[in-house]
Design a protein around this motif. Structure first.
Motif, PDB file in Angstrom:
ATOM      1  N   PRO A  16       2.429   1.862  -1.059  1.00 27.87           N
ATOM      2  CA  PRO A  16       3.566   1.951   0.137  1.00 27.87           C
ATOM      3  C   PRO A  16       2.840   2.359   1.136  1.00 27.87           C
ATOM      4  CG  PRO A  16       3.973   3.242  -1.923  1.00 27.87           C
ATOM      5  CD  PRO A  16       2.729   2.564  -2.173  1.00 27.87           C
ATOM      6  N   VAL A  17       3.570   1.928   2.527  1.00 30.52           N
ATOM      7  CA  VAL A  17       3.340   2.741   3.709  1.00 30.52           C
ATOM      8  C   VAL A  17       4.812   2.586   4.495  1.00 30.52           C
ATOM      9  CG1 VAL A  17       0.993   1.595   3.704  1.00 30.52           C
ATOM     10  CG2 VAL A  17       2.890   0.517   4.950  1.00 30.52           C
ATOM     11  N   ASP A  18       4.810   3.666   5.486  1.00 32.90           N
ATOM     12  CA  ASP A  18       5.851   3.801   6.148  1.00 32.90           C
ATOM     13  C   ASP A  18       6.119   2.713   7.110  1.00 32.90           C
ATOM     14  OD1 ASP A  18       7.997   5.975   6.869  1.00 32.90           O
ATOM     15  OD2 ASP A  18       7.467   4.910   8.706  1.00 32.90           O
ATOM     16  N   PRO A  19       7.331   2.056   7.344  1.00 32.77           N
ATOM     17  CA  PRO A  19       7.369   0.942   8.230  1.00 32.77           C
ATOM     18  C   PRO A  19       6.964   0.957   9.328  1.00 32.77           C
ATOM     19  CG  PRO A  19       9.589   1.366   6.925  1.00 32.77           C
ATOM     20  CD  PRO A  19       8.556   2.434   6.442  1.00 32.77           C
ATOM     21  N   THR A  20       6.978   2.333   9.959  1.00 30.71           N
ATOM     22  CA  THR A  20       6.532   2.694  11.334  1.00 30.71           C
ATOM     23  C   THR A  20       4.933   2.363  11.405  1.00 30.71           C
ATOM     24  OG1 THR A  20       6.516   4.864  10.900  1.00 30.71           O
ATOM     25  CG2 THR A  20       8.411   4.176  11.839  1.00 30.71           C
ATOM     26  N   ALA A  21       4.225   2.420  10.413  1.00 34.42           N
ATOM     27  CA  ALA A  21       2.831   2.591  10.415  1.00 34.42           C
ATOM     28  C   ALA A  21       2.082   0.915  10.319  1.00 34.42           C
ATOM     29  CB  ALA A  21       2.427   3.214   9.027  1.00 34.42           C
ATOM     30  N   LEU A  22       3.133  -0.054  10.240  1.00 34.76           N
ATOM     31  CA  LEU A  22       2.676  -1.449  10.063  1.00 34.76           C
ATOM     32  C   LEU A  22       1.922  -1.945  11.570  1.00 34.76           C
ATOM     33  CD1 LEU A  22       5.588  -3.209   8.189  1.00 34.76           C
ATOM     34  CD2 LEU A  22       3.515  -2.407   7.277  1.00 34.76           C
ATOM     35  N   GLY A  23       2.459  -1.385  12.667  1.00 36.99           N
ATOM     36  CA  GLY A  23       1.852  -1.924  13.828  1.00 36.99           C
ATOM     37  C   GLY A  23       2.338  -3.141  14.047  1.00 36.99           C
ATOM     38  N   ALA A  24       1.518  -4.059  14.670  1.00 42.84           N
ATOM     39  CA  ALA A  24       1.766  -5.389  14.913  1.00 42.84           C
ATOM     40  C   ALA A  24       1.738  -6.323  13.748  1.00 42.84           C
ATOM     41  CB  ALA A  24       1.130  -6.144  16.193  1.00 42.84           C
ATOM     42  N   VAL A  25       2.649  -7.040  13.380  1.00 42.16           N
ATOM     43  CA  VAL A  25       2.638  -7.831  12.301  1.00 42.16           C
ATOM     44  C   VAL A  25       2.378  -9.559  12.376  1.00 42.16           C
ATOM     45  CG1 VAL A  25       3.561  -8.304  10.112  1.00 42.16           C
ATOM     46  CG2 VAL A  25       3.852  -5.962  11.080  1.00 42.16           C
TER      47      VAL A  25
END
Ligand SMILES: [Zn+2]
Length: 320
Positions: A16-25
């Protein structure tokens, strides 16, 4: 079932990662694929696909949503290795495609809905099922799926597909993840939302893929008003329409107040579209070619919303 507490995070193949860490998807891709529906167009080489994904990373995309469902050559172990090598976050899927991808007699037609729900829930909670793995797996890491895929046929959802919509909707509602729907040539959007709602899944947990195959702003606005995400994923596929038409479609939806419902991807699900296999336009066409044009047309804040905020919101696991 083992369970960490994934609520409020996005499940990637490396955890799991924090949503803010996704960058551009990039919200719709395939990294390893094999299906009888596309003979000769399969791809499953780790080195080649890692090279393709590295190009995507260089184009400014940090996360790939991999929408290859059960039985189509999905390979959790290779997805994890590709993610480790390239630094790209990979959100893997469980679920089922439309009938065309499963030969007669396949277990997806035979097993009761309850079993299908159990298959999906296991992939989402415990880690992805071994039936797509390429041999014995020594690695004990539970590579979890982070999204559910279901698929319908052109202009209709068959009875067998409807069972899989029910299973997908129930598994997603139970585990708090979103569902991506294959809408063949952009059809069956409303029916897909109805069927998933009947299974207990609200429409704002649904991404409708391939809607840009039928670039109809009024229809898309109606689907967005119901809460659904519009997943435009034929970027670079100019045989369908020029890129200018896709930009105009996005501008129309943004002007109508639906900028918070748009997602983008390229869905280059054939060997012949991958640069690593000598084809084109390549999986990085979104970042290298399309997004600069979209920024020019609509401005960076709108594009940031589409590439960052919207996917982060829909991919974040919700509590019940
Ligand atoms: Zn696809």
């Amino acid at each position: 079932m083992t369970s960490t507490d994934p609520i409020g995070t996005v499940e990637t193949v490396l955890g799991p990662v924090d949503p803010t860490a996704l960058g551009a998807v990039d919200a719709h891709e395939h990294l390893f694929l094999r299906t009888p529906a596309l003979p000769g167009d399969d791809f499953h080489d780790l080195d080649q696909m890692a090279a393709e994904a590295a190009d995507v990373r260089r184009s400014g995309i940090a996360t790939i949503v991999e929408l290859t469902p059960v039985g189509l050559g999905r390979d959790p172990r290779k997805l994890a290795e590709l993610s480790r090598r390239t630094g790209v976050h990979v959100v893997a899927s469980t679920g089922f495609h439309r009938d065309a991808h499963y030969p007669a007699g396949h277990w997806v037609y035979r097993e009761p809905v309850e079993t299908l729900v159990e298959v999906l829930t296991t992939d989402l909670v415990d880690g992805m099922d071994a039936r797509d793995w390429q041999g014995p797996v020594p690695d004990p890491t539970p590579y979890r799926a982070g999204v559910v895929k279901v698929g319908g046929s052109y202009q209709q959802i068959s009875a067998a597909e409807a069972r899989r919509f029910t299973a997908g909707g129930q598994a997603a509602a139970r585990t708090g993840v979103a569902v991506a729907v294959h809408c063949e040539v952009g059809t069956t959007g409303h029916e897909a939302l109805d069927r998933l709602a009947d299974a207990g899944l609200p429409s704002d947990r649904v991404m409708l893929a391939h809607l840009d195959r039928n670039p109809d702003p009024a229809l898309h606005a109606a689907l967005a008003t119901r809460g659904a995400y519009l997943l435009y994923d034929t970027v670079g596929r100019v045989k369908y329409r020029p890129e200018s038409a896709l930009i105009a479609l996005i501008a129309d939806l943004v002007a109508a107040g639906h900028g918070d419902r748009i997602l983008l991807g390229t869905d280059v699900g054939r060997r012949g579209m991958l640069r690593a296999y000598g084809g084109g336009p390549g999986m990085d066409v979104l970042g290298t070619t399309f997004l600069p044009r979209l920024v020019g047309a609509l401005g960076q804040p709108v594009v940031d919303r589409i590439m960052h905020d919207n996917p982060a919101r829909v991919l974040t696991r919700r509590g019940n």
